[in-house]
Design an enzyme around this catalytic site. Sequence first.
Site, PDB file in Angstrom:
ATOM      1  N   SER A 184       0.835  -1.208   0.000  1.00 39.95           N
ATOM      2  CA  SER A 184       0.000   0.000   0.000  1.00 39.95           C
ATOM      3  C   SER A 184       0.866   1.252   0.000  1.00 39.95           C
ATOM      4  O   SER A 184       1.595   1.501  -0.942  1.00 39.95           O
ATOM      5  CB  SER A 184      -0.963  -0.034   1.188  1.00 39.95           C
ATOM      6  N   ASP A 332      -3.071   6.639  -3.338  1.00 39.32           N
ATOM      7  CA  ASP A 332      -1.826   6.091  -2.820  1.00 39.32           C
ATOM      8  C   ASP A 332      -1.314   5.063  -3.834  1.00 39.32           C
ATOM      9  O   ASP A 332      -1.955   4.816  -4.863  1.00 39.32           O
ATOM     10  CB  ASP A 332      -2.037   5.521  -1.416  1.00 39.32           C
ATOM     11  N   ASP A 334      -1.197   1.845  -4.327  1.00 39.39           N
ATOM     12  CA  ASP A 334      -2.023   0.742  -4.839  1.00 39.39           C
ATOM     13  C   ASP A 334      -3.464   1.179  -5.071  1.00 39.39           C
ATOM     14  O   ASP A 334      -4.330   0.350  -5.374  1.00 39.39           O
ATOM     15  CB  ASP A 334      -1.962  -0.471  -3.913  1.00 39.39           C
ATOM     16  N   ASP A 336      -5.979   2.080  -3.357  1.00 38.88           N
ATOM     17  CA  ASP A 336      -7.153   1.741  -2.551  1.00 38.88           C
ATOM     18  C   ASP A 336      -7.558   2.915  -1.661  1.00 38.88           C
ATOM     19  O   ASP A 336      -8.661   2.932  -1.115  1.00 38.88           O
ATOM     20  CB  ASP A 336      -6.936   0.467  -1.731  1.00 38.88           C
TER      21      ASP A 336
END
Length: 580
Positions: A184, A332, A334, A336
């Site tokens: 992440s 961010d 990734d 999500d």
Amino acid sequence: MTQRTEHSAGGAATDAAAAATTPTPAATGTAISEALFAAARAWLAEDPDPATRGELEELLAAAESGDSVAYGYLEDRFDGRLQFGTAGLRGELGAGPNRMNRVTVLRAAAGLAAFVTGQHGTGQVVAIGYDARHNSRRFAEDTAEVMLGAGHRPYLMPRELPTPMLAYSVLALGAQAGVMVTASHNPARDNGYKVYLGDGSQITTPNDTLIAERIDAVGALADVPRGAIGDVTAVPEDVIDAYVARAGELVAQSAHRDLRFVYTAMHGVGFELFHRVLTNAGFPEPISVPEQQKPDPDFPTVSFPNPEEPGALDLAFALATEHDVDLIIANDPDADRMALAVPDPATPGGWRRLSGDDVGMVLGWYLANKGRRGTFATSIVSSEGLAAIAAEAKVGYARTLTGFKWLSKVPDLAFGYEEAIGYCVDSAHVRDKDGVTAALVAAEFAATLKAEGRTLLDALAEIDKVTGNLVTTQLSIRSNDPEQIQTMMRTLRRTPPATLGAVPVTEVGDLSAAGQALPPEQGLRLALEHGWIAVRPSGTEPKLKCYIELGDRTAADRSPVVARIAAVRAGLEEWFGQFA
């Protein structure tokens, strides 16, 4: 989130600390040294990665020759291991069981495969995705090969794509499990292994324990059957197309699309999917921050790849000022999570980044006023303002423990968010936070307001009248000493301050105590006059996280509350200062 062992939380800083405090091999005793060296040699015998093998061989040779610094590094890699917990694994890349590497991943994959077999038998679909971090694709391919060898049917993403695309695919493909290789918004040195089950949400207790037991039971890696990567099926492009089409349905009720906006992918994998979703829905081309558009696992323009961090949006602010846009949207790495910033002459630099709670209020209020029915939910460390919005709209409301692994399981979830810039606007198709569809809904609301001659700041002012001028802020207290963190928690529980910034502390509640409305969670909740503070240890970093909220229904606006909460935050920081 994933839990690290006590010895793995500080990365390079931890290595340096270990080297400074670890005695020489002779001082530790020959038996201890030989046990460590034997563990390292056993690891080398199984490691299929030439890079980590070379790293460990060099470290082992130096440690065996009496180099105390190398011995400290080696001990840190083998004194404990990354623990599999809710949402899987996360840690620093490197050799050894206390690091993220191919051995750790292969064992995790074998354990997960055995768990799926035990629950459902062989032949199950397992969806696998990966971001652009170092080793992400290799870890994903290793997982696919192990799943194939275990008799399952792995579907591997055709390229690096956001985490919400994997969460969507679990449901779309009818998978019994999903794996997303990502850390992440962690630093570049980290990677992670996030696990989903067939309901499309991240694992929770007791499944995390059951999978961990299966991982512990994995024998020699040489005995783990593996298929060939050439025999693994790619996730069909029409699944990705279906995600894009479904996203467009979320904003089909409004025709407002006049919006100029800057977008940053933060060196992650968000741009391709974000671009397709927004333009497919009729929005103009985003003005993308060029330095951060393409995936780069080293995140060269930011010290920490998180839109919440100071300085992370500086390039976006400069580009937005140059093009005189209406909105900044950031994902961010990734994708999500999602952050927003808006023009604000009252803010130095002319741009105000909205807090995670601000965006949660904006999205919740907009969806409720659009007629979204069901339950609106947030976590115990997020603003209580969503409760007021839900009450006014006469819809359901729920509070859960921290994390989308809990929020996604709320029955009839219409909208869910947590303060760490995570939002779920379509739980029927993505049972996790989704920074792409959340950005789409935010863009629709901003365009609708623009057509009316208003902005998101105007919407927030209206929301304040409903919620009572609630303001939130945070404080992080870092410590590389786990015992010091526990000491701070014990002291706060037993002898809390009477006041913070002249605001009385009226009660201290223990979130880990039995008899709570929610399951126990390590942390404390301090009741304040007109507000509260939640304090809990971070699950992924060596720090305490403090969440603060104050409000005042009698005030004309937020101004006095902003001043009061700044004083409370300063008082809390001063109280923690006694442990420095």
